[in-house]
Design an enzyme around this catalytic site. Structure first.
Site, PDB file in Angstrom:
ATOM      1  N   TYR A  49      17.404  -7.340 -36.533  1.00 31.48           N
ATOM      2  CA  TYR A  49      19.483  -6.907 -37.062  1.00 31.48           C
ATOM      3  C   TYR A  49      18.307  -4.855 -36.731  1.00 31.48           C
ATOM      4  O   TYR A  49      17.140  -4.899 -36.619  1.00 31.48           O
ATOM      5  CB  TYR A  49      19.233  -6.759 -38.570  1.00 31.48           C
ATOM      6  CG  TYR A  49      18.608  -6.967 -39.735  1.00 31.48           C
ATOM      7  CD1 TYR A  49      16.788  -6.329 -39.659  1.00 31.48           C
ATOM      8  CD2 TYR A  49      18.955  -7.438 -40.765  1.00 31.48           C
ATOM      9  CE1 TYR A  49      16.282  -6.030 -39.852  1.00 31.48           C
ATOM     10  CE2 TYR A  49      17.819  -7.513 -41.855  1.00 31.48           C
ATOM     11  CZ  TYR A  49      16.488  -6.715 -41.500  1.00 31.48           C
ATOM     12  OH  TYR A  49      16.322  -6.685 -42.938  1.00 31.48           O
ATOM     13  N   GLU A  50      19.218  -4.125 -36.855  1.00 28.04           N
ATOM     14  CA  GLU A  50      18.864  -3.018 -36.258  1.00 28.04           C
ATOM     15  C   GLU A  50      19.496  -2.768 -34.907  1.00 28.04           C
ATOM     16  O   GLU A  50      17.725  -1.882 -34.337  1.00 28.04           O
ATOM     17  CB  GLU A  50      18.197  -2.169 -36.707  1.00 28.04           C
ATOM     18  CG  GLU A  50      18.288  -1.960 -38.755  1.00 28.04           C
ATOM     19  CD  GLU A  50      19.733  -0.920 -38.134  1.00 28.04           C
ATOM     20  OE1 GLU A  50      20.237  -0.475 -37.809  1.00 28.04           O
ATOM     21  OE2 GLU A  50      19.753  -0.800 -40.255  1.00 28.04           O
ATOM     22  N   GLY A  51      19.640  -3.743 -33.924  1.00 25.66           N
ATOM     23  CA  GLY A  51      18.893  -3.550 -32.392  1.00 25.66           C
ATOM     24  C   GLY A  51      18.086  -4.950 -32.661  1.00 25.66           C
ATOM     25  O   GLY A  51      16.707  -4.183 -33.176  1.00 25.66           O
TER      26      GLY A  51
END
Ligand SMILES: Cc1cc2nc3c(=O)[nH]c(=O)nc-3n(C[C@H](O)[C@H](O)[C@H](O)COP(=O)(O)OP(=O)(O)OC[C@H]3O[C@@H](n4cnc5c(N)ncnc54)[C@H](O)[C@@H]3O)c2cc1C
Ligand SMILES: Cc1cc2nc3c(=O)[nH]c(=O)nc-3n(C[C@H](O)[C@H](O)[C@H](O)COP(=O)(O)OP(=O)(O)OC[C@H]3O[C@@H](n4cnc5c(N)ncnc54)[C@H](O)[C@@H]3O)c2cc1C
Lengths: 601, 309, 250
Positions: free
Chosen positions: A439-441
């Site tokens: 998550y968050e890239g």
């Protein structure tokens, strides 16, 4: 037993000597962050982490968050009270503007507090993390009217915030975002489905403020046509009281590999015409705004990598001291022989310790640079610090989360078979750590960011400058008096040469085939992660040796620093040369197979 | 040298802790006078007079002392203190309440919970919850001392009874008033005097489950104890607590069930002769002090134990 | 009513202490210090009394080294209003501390003093009672519950046999036992405000108090250690061993 004891001494060391807490406290606006205040704040936060949040970690894992018949996500036993503890204690408001009810303390100090929350209970700590992120975005871009309604309660933590980006067809690629927002008088009607929304629904607070990416009817296609909206779970009346239920429904909660305590929601907006929302900032600039929030969030997720590794390490260390198995080679003491004396268990533990200290150095240094970038009186200083944050963010997110996973895995290994059994808790850390690289890239997205925006865009200037600084430290230590630091300095210097080669290669690599830099990107990220990690350990070693020379009595703690740096230099910095070879020579072969060849067998 | 020793009693009975303190007093040496304070305590005085080594018993029998509040009790002791080199008492809640007052009124330091007598002015006492033992010397003319009963053997009765002498009550300073007492009633032996103690911790999960322990205690003639966590959770009353801040016990056999073995708990029981631990967590620190450890679910082990006995 | 609390800086209760090899004491370098847990309960009780309207001001006092200012700040962050450090580098002992507190009481005239029942370093359990004696006040030691009404406190005390309740006219000294309350976490705003609250440092001389220790510690040793015994496989073996090996049950 899975106790967590916040490593306050180590945190304080890194704050003071690697991140420059005193310099940060001297910035305009941070007058309150004096040394004794920092001690008091960290001490109290440590108590909360240890006594309130840490004991809930296992309960959250076991019970998980569950959707009840009324469609409300219920958190595990004790979570509501724990959230109340943070709200009543004012902990959510630590880094925010005093004008809006914040405490006006540095991001650096907040980072140290967040580390403790995350180590104690990562699934829980996501909630304050995302709420702080949402506050940051609102503070920067929302108009005064929106701020007045939402900010004070989000800053205090009476209401929480979320980040609604992902849709079934839009994950790493946000250009595919489909959610829509249609103007309707003074507001918009938002509709669409968002998935994987962390704390998208829960029972900790009376309201939830969703920040949602959606398209306006006339928006251009792609990433330049996405706007940002505030969509509360409950509308807010003029007097600030809670009004009607908005059309935001929690459709389901995901069953996950880890972070069971954190509700991950599928949210449906506007099932009956449209959820009421308000535009944040200008139309079509949502992604840009979200990125500000995301940069902050990426450093926070990087922190999760460190935090979970610290927790796993504490547990592994304590297990290794107690578990008796096999007489260690060369052991001359009496029975019983704990496994901590086996050289390979030691290797595992040292690998954990060294990389944890490296991560902490990177993350606290970056956090201090965020403060300088925001608060320094001198424009040039702000700019310089901002560039450092930009460059370090993808490296930190990528390297610290990938490393966090490795260390959680090593933590299991130290436990032997018991590590694979849920009761010890080592397995939970391993499962929980797994999300951080996604998550968050994902790591790939971080690496794309590093290559395209942080290295290629400025022709490699920022990366070269950082490597030059690191090389200078390597040279200084290589010429110094301390044996361990001399070896470390030489290895560091050598690693900067290989890193420099890789960066120079990258600058021209895409000329013939644009796929080549992308194929090299994650390897390059790992390479730079090792170099900046070695840099931080070398800095720590240098400070420790100097303090010992001044007669600091804490000899066991300090004298371990240059030795730990040396361990990293022996075991990890040599990998930089190998990774350079992979970057420079191996990127072509990544795409060498045709699809036909790949799917042949 | 002469020692004044405050006797501990309850419901007209001399408490055994007094006998342990007598042994400490004998180690100090000199004339030993026992002071019995209470209301209707003739039988206590009588019992005290028979203890080996006691030269005289002083009895302050008055309604004023029916519930020994710290202020009148310390006033009485101070009125009698002249001529004594040592004022001693077993470390009970009554003495811990009153003796510091006595020391302050005499302007002398006090030694709490001694576990050894090196010489009349040198004592050993535990500090840091028993994790260290300090040898301490006092320079004061009068030594005010409480004695940890578990550290000394109980003195037996002697050949002849010592004379019993009445002493007058001292005017009540009237600084506090007794309102009520809520004392646990139990047929079982008293915790600090029992030969066997069966203790439960947080692992017992509820007060009802303590019946599992009580059944075993009754078979063995044992007292029931508890960890602080069990008391805090309301499973059992506070006077069951064993530990640094609860009772100090040293029975022949201590059976710890569902107790993790925090240092504060160990401080209260680690001088027991034999320690048995029943805990489902094989890493629980209690096993580090247990002579016999059984890694098991207590809800399975206790019924089995009951049956076996 | 003004309440006075005394707080001591001690080695944190979680620290596994080590005796110095030269037997002069326990290792305190690089060891975590905190407020004595019983004193934390005392301060919490004072703050609750203030919140309930029964008290108007809380003054906290520490007798000890400069570093005890940290402990005082913690008490201020919990809600005390003012702090006084009676500064000394001497080893503090209950009688001396009680005398220093008496001198502070003379200046401050509190209606109630609450202290912890014992410090977890020296485990003396004396200071509160000594202070009460020196002041000629009544005492409620080992309190597990207190209620204020009509210029009196009703104090429930933990005693060997159970609980005892006494009435305590004010002014008086109360010593806090563990179950009196559960101390709160200091809030962030209060931690920050604590820094601005007044903290006065006074010398024992200025109070006319002599803190020279009356007891001399000759040596400090490790207690005899108990070593772990054996693990038994089942209840039957356990009972057999208790009967035949240890001979503690018939
Ligand atoms: C527990 C959990 C919580 C989450 N919380 C939130 C939240 O609060 N808010 C929110 O909006 N989202 C949230 N997400 C969504 C998360 O951010 C996405 O899952 C993530 O961005 C990846 O997107 P995806 O799942 O669609 O994977 P995909 O984008 O389909 O990626 C699959 C694989 O392809 C690779 N890949 C994709 N594109 C590229 C590229 N351009 N270059 C190289 N490789 C590429 C990826 O690295 C990955 O390995 C959460 C997800 C989870 C599992
Ligand atoms: C200043 C201070 C003073 C203190 N004074 C005292 C004191 O006087 N006395 C005291 O006891 N404590 C005292 N404490 C508290 C002490 O630190 C511990 O918190 C307490 O002793 C823990 O009690 P416990 O062992 O029952 O609970 P826990 O530590 O929670 O242990 C419970 C145990 O039960 C086991 N268990 C659970 N279920 C089962 C099952 N089904 N079968 C078998 N085993 C099971 C678990 O494995 C665990 O080991 C003090 C603390 C402080 C700070």
């Amino acid at each position: 037993m899975t106790a967590y004891v916040p490593p306050l001494k180590e945190i304080r060391f890194v704050l003071d000597h690697l991140a420059g807490m005193a310099d940060v406290a001297a910035l305009p606006g941070f007058e309150d962050a004096s040394a004794d205040m920092v001690d008091s704040i960290l001490g109290e936060a440590a108590k909360i982490a240890e006594n309130t949040l840490a004991p809930l970690n296992e309960i959250g894992d076991r019970q998980g968050a569950k959707l009840d018949a009324a469609g409300v996500a219920r958190t595990a036993d004790g979570w509501g009270a724990a959230w109340q503890t943070l709200v009543e204690g004012g902990w959510n408001s630590l880094p925010f503007d005093p004008e809006q009810g914040g405490m006006g303390l540095p991001n650096l100090l907040n980072t140290a507090v967040q580390e403790m929350w995350q180590s104690a209970n990562m699934a829980f700590a996501l909630c304050p993390m995302l709420t702080q992120g949402a506050v940051n975005a609102m503070q920067l871009y929302a108009d005064d009217a929106l701020k007045a309604i939402y900010l004070p309660k989000m800053i205090s933590g009476e209401w929480t915030g979320t980040m609604n980006i992902t849709e079934p067809q839009a994950g790493s690629d946000l250009a595919a975002t489909r959610s829509r927002a249609v103007p309707n008088g003074d507001h918009y009607l938002v509709s669409g489905q968002k998935i994987f929304i962390t704390y998208g629904d829960h029972d900790l607070t009376e309201n939830i403020v969703h920040l949602v990416l959606a398209r306006l009817p006339d928006a251009p296609a792609g990433v330049k046509g996405i706007s940002l909206f505030v969509v509360p779970k409950f509308l807010v009346n003029a007097d600030g009281s809670i009004g009607a239920r908005n059309q935001v429904n929690c459709v389901s909660l995901e069953h996950k590999l880890g972070i069971h305590g954190s509700p991950t929601a599928v949210l449906s907006f506007g099932d009956e015409g449209g959820a009421v929302g308000w535009l944040v900032g200008q139309p079509n600039r949502g992604l840009e705004y979200m990125f500000t929030m995301m940069n902050h969030a990426r450093l926070n997720v990087a922190m999760q990598g460190l935090a979970i590794a610290e927790r796993a390490y504490q547990q592994a260390l304590s297990y290794a001291r107690d578990r008796v198995q096999g007489k260690p080679l060369g052991w001359t003491g009496n029975a019983p022989f704990a496994i901590v004396h086996h050289p390979d268990v030691r290797r595992l533990l040292m690998g954990m310790k060294a990389r944890i200290e490296a991560m902490r150095g990177i993350l606290y240094t970056a956090a201090a640079a965020v403060d300088v970038a925001h608060n320094h009186a001198d424009e040039a200083e702000r700019k310089r610090a901002g560039l450092l944050v930009d460059l370090l963010t993808p490296i930190a997110k990528g390297w610290c989360t990938e490393t966090g996973q490795l260390l959680a895995s090593d933590g299991v290994q130290v436990h032997g078979g018991m590590g694979f059994i849920e009761e010890t808790g080592a397995a939970q850390h391993y499962r929980d750590a797994r999300i951080t690289t996604i998550y968050e890239g994902t790591t790939a997205i971080q690496a794309n960011d590093l290559v395209n925006r942080k290295i290629l865009r400025d022709g490699g200037a920022g990366a070269r400058a950082l490597l030059a600084d690191i090389a200078a430290l390597g040279r200084e230590l290589a010429d110094g008096a301390d044996d361990s630091l001399r070896v470390t300095g030489l290895a560091l210097l050598d690693s900067t040469v290989h890193a420099g080669d890789a960066v120079e290669w990258l600058l021209t690599a895409g000329a013939d085939d644009v796929r080549v830099p992308a194929a090299a990107s994650v390897t390059l990220l790992e390479l730079l992660g090792l170099v900046v990690g070695g840099w931080q350990l070398a800095r720590a070693g240098r400070v420790a040796v100097a303090k010992l020379a001044e007669g600091d009595p804490d000899t066991a703690f300090l004298s371990a620093k240059p030795l730990t740096a040396r361990f990293f230099a022996d075991h990890f910095l040599p990998r930089v040369a190998a990774l350079r070879t992979t970057v420079v020579a191996g990127s072509g072969s990544v795409m060498a197979l045709s699809d036909e060849q790949l799917f042949a067998a | 040298m002469s020692v004044l020793l405050l006797a501990e009693h309850e419901q007209g009975q001399l408490k055994a802790a007094t006998r342990n303190a007598v042994t400490a007093a004998k180690a100090i040496g000199g004339d030993l006078h026992v002071l019995v304070v209470g209301s209707g305590v003739a039988a206590v005085a009588d019992a005290a007079s028979k203890i080996d080594g006691v030269a005289k018993v002083l009895v302050a029998d008055s309604a004023l002392y029916a519930h020994p509040l710290a202020e009148p009790l310390s006033a009485l002791i101070v009125s009698l203190a002249g001529g004594y080199s040592h004022i001693l008492a077993p470390a009970t809640s009554t003495a811990k309440n009153a003796l510091p007052r006595v020391a302050a009124l005499l302007d002398v330091a006090m030694l709490s919970e001694i576990t050894g007598v090196v010489s009349p002015h040198r004592f050993v006492r535990p500090i840091y919850a028993g994790n260290a033992l300090a040898t301490v010397e006092s320079a004061d003319s009068v030594q005010v001392v409480t004695v940890r009963p578990t550290a000394f053997d109980a003195a037996g009765d002697g050949a002849a009874a010592a004379p019993v002498e009445a002493v007058a009550a001292v005017a009540d300073p009237a600084l506090s008033r007794f309102v009520s007492a809520d004392l646990s009633k139990s047929e079982r032996p008293e915790l600090t005097a029992a030969r066997i103690v069966v203790a439960g911790g947080r692992g017992m999960q509820s007060g009802e489950n303590f019946h599992l322990l009580e059944a075993i205690a009754d078979t063995l003639g044992a007292a029931v104890g508890a960890s602080r966590a069990a008391v805090d959770a309301g499973f059992v009353p506070n006077d069951y607590q064993v530990g640094q801040t609860g009772k100090i016990v040293a029975p022949d056999l201590y059976i710890a069930v569902g107790i993790s073995g925090a240092i504060q708990h160990l401080a209260g029981m680690k001088d027991s002769k034999i320690i048995v631990a029943i805990n489902k967590d094989e890493e629980a620190p209690i096993f580090q002090v247990a002579d016999y450890g059984l890694v098991a679910d207590l809800f399975k082990a206790l019924p089995e134990l009951s049956a076996e006995l | 009513m003004k309440i006075l609390c005394a707080v001591k800086r001690v080695v944190d209760y979680n620290v596994k202490i080590r005796v110095k090899t030269d037997q002069t004491g326990v290792e305190t370098a690089n060891v975590k210090f905190s407020m004595n847990p019983f004193d934390e309960i005392a301060v919490e009780e004072a703050v609750r009394l203030k919140e309930s309207g029964a008290a108007t001001e809380i003054v906290v006092v520490a007798v000890g080294p400069t570093a005890a200012q940290e402990t005082l700040r913690t008490a201020l962050a919990m809600g005390a209003d003012r702090a006084i450090l009676v500064q000394t580098d001497l080893e503090t002992q209950p009688l001396g501390v009680a005398k220093a507190l008496k001198a502070i009481v003379a200046k401050e005239a509190p209606g109630l003093v609450i202290v912890g029942k014992q410090a977890i370093d020296d485990d003396c359990n004396q200071t509160g009672q000594m202070l009460a004696a020196l002041l000629g006040w009544g005492q409620g030691a080992f309190a597990s519950k207190i209620a204020a009404a009509n210029g009196e406190l009703t104090v429930t005390r933990e005693v060997d046999g159970g609980m005892e309740t006494i009435a305590l006219p004010l002014p008086a000294v109360v010593t806090a036992d563990l179950r009196l309350n559960e101390p709160r976490y200091a809030t962030l705003p209060n931690i920050m405000k604590a820094k601005k609250k007044p903290l006065e440092i006074v010398a024992p001389d200025a109070l006319g108090v002599d803190l020279t220790p009356r007891l001399t510690v000759l040596k400090v040793e490790e207690p005899p250690t108990r070593s772990a015994g054996v693990k038994v496989p089942d209840v039957a073996t356990l009972v057999a061993k208790l009967k035949n090996e240890a001979k503690v049950i018939p």
